[in-house]
Design an enzyme around this catalytic site. Sequence first.
Site, PDB file in Angstrom:
ATOM      1  CG  ASP A 163      -1.825   1.142   1.412  1.00  0.00           C
ATOM      2  OD1 ASP A 163      -2.093   1.466   0.433  1.00  0.00           O
ATOM      3  OD2 ASP A 163      -2.182   1.526   2.617  1.00  0.00           O
ATOM      4  CD  GLU A 415      -0.219  -5.898   7.494  1.00  0.00           C
ATOM      5  OE1 GLU A 415      -0.819  -5.875   6.264  1.00  0.00           O
ATOM      6  OE2 GLU A 415      -0.713  -5.374   8.182  1.00  0.00           O
ATOM      7  CE1 TYR A 470      -4.343   0.531  10.247  1.00  0.00           C
ATOM      8  CE2 TYR A 470      -3.648  -1.928   9.958  1.00  0.00           C
ATOM      9  CZ  TYR A 470      -3.415  -0.459   9.807  1.00  0.00           C
ATOM     10  OH  TYR A 470      -2.235   0.139   9.468  1.00  0.00           O
ATOM     11  CD  GLU A 506       1.039  -1.252   9.260  1.00  0.00           C
ATOM     12  OE1 GLU A 506      -0.056  -1.208   8.835  1.00  0.00           O
ATOM     13  OE2 GLU A 506       2.087  -1.696   8.648  1.00  0.00           O
TER      14      GLU A 506
END
Length: 607
Positions: A163, A415, A470, A506
């Site tokens: 990303d 990840e 998240y 994150e």
Amino acid sequence: MLKPQANETRELINLDGLYRFKVDFDRSGHREEWFKAPLASPLEMGVPASYNDVFPDKAIRDHVGYVWYQREVRVPRGWAGDRIHLRLDSATHEGMVWVDDVLVAQHTGGYMPFSADITDHVTPGRAFRLTISVNNELTQATIPPGSITVTEDGRRQQSYLHDFYNYAGLHRSLWLFSTPAVTVDDITVVTGFDGTTGSVDYTVSTAGGTGSETVAVSLKDADGVELARADGPRGTLSVADVVLWKPGAAYLYSLTAEIRAGGQLLDTYTLPVGVRTVEVSGKEFLINGEPFYFTGFGMHEDHVTVGKGHSNAQMVNDFQLLDWVGANSFRTSHYPYAEEVMEFADRHGIVVIDETAAVGLHLGFGAVFGGIAKKTYEDGGVDENTAASHRQAITELVARDKNHPSVVIWSIANEPNGSEEGAREYFQPLVELTRELDSTRPVGYVNVMFDTPDKELLGDLFDVIMLNRYYGWYLNNGDLETAEAVLEKELREWEAKYGKPMIMTEYGPDTMPGFHSIYEQPWSEEYQAAFLAMYHRVFDRVDAMVGEQVWNFADFQTSNGIMRVDGNKKGVFTRDRRPKPAAFALRQRWTALAGVKNGSTKSISAS
Ligand code: BDP
């Protein structure tokens, strides 16, 4: 791997500036041997910088393949008798380098330096034509991986699973440098201390000698006062009343290695050295034997216009903002940063989680966004070709950054698929390789939100658990109450499963600057602040949490997509480094925490 330097025996010339520039739209450059003549192009390009956003031309921005850079370089007259080298601090993602008509270097991996000995191809006092072709293509065999498709009308398109925008070009400085015939080829230091006495174990490797030369090292303090000396290519220097390198309070000694023959100095190299230890003990992360709590961000090398080009002024600004917000650390998400960044962190006591460019090693991601889930660990996916590049990425990273006191963890991937069959087989040898290359630093990988503790297969191979979560954004969007419960439950499961120190590497929601809501609506500035405060409440309740790095320091450019508006907006600062309100809340919390959580006498106030 030593960074070139100028000293009594070495010269160094910076080659940054304007280069002739040509985009190889029809892939004819190598066949037509463009390096043999001045590039036929009206374009010029500034180095260092990404070229993508510099030209108002979609075809250049979206180009998939080679671009060419060229300039003349004059070798100083006084360099006769020395070895002469070229060094590129990076060429993203593959660079081929010609000196006049001769190919002198080729390197794949866009975030690592490489050099070539060009002595036999140049003449001191004369100029040569330096030509570099740079390829931005990502394939399943590169780190990071990607894939290229060709449209029916013949356009090549690059896709990738990470990303951030695939910026390319010469992102970092280029150098012409000289070394003597007999050189200090490499230095490795490992530091420790016992009470008030510090130790610096050193190994100096030399090249070009006959074996009859002698090696000596000396250590000076920050005022230039010599404290210790030793003979021989390896040994230990002892430092009385040592001043340790500490987070927020850097102290650097300098170690000088010298090669002599018959009393004459042949070569010398000086390395900054911070004396400190790093260790994992139970659920704690110890620096100099004291519990350390990471505060800070995952970052990006990303700026308007220059993309991933290194700029010293922007770097200083980013570090000043880290200081302002009270951060004591960052992760080099998702690739090794410029060496200037690492040196700055060393000098200013900022703690670094140093990451390879292994991002996007998860082919199941497609399904999350409505596509087809593919198996990750199979031929043509993340396979032996990927592993070969991954080994190279780890080897080069440790070679480049092993002596930086700021680096406290090697993060070998971001990840990856950590729950599919094949994950252990893929990662175990890479962890072993990292430990062989450096037995002094903890090793970790960054875990993705789908790989919850009931599914994940890798944690026991690593020293620390690093998690990206998240809840409240990709999951439980807009529902921070549920998110809080789910987050806490999961963190407690990790703690129970491994009992290792855990860092949230994150967390954070996309936030549109200027969008306000009294309802804590996603994308609003209020939601970002509430989201982070919720995570902090949970971290403060879970013992094993030893750090929090918000995603992201600043907004950054990404590829196009329905989830991105001119890039990723999870920054606490905008792309031009203006604070969103969350920055002020973080500043309050992190200034109060000051790097200490477990065993702290300070009270931790949930912001
Ligand atoms: C994580 C990635 C990071 C992304 C972030 C996001 O590690 O690179 O930018 O999510 O979605 O999956 O913002």
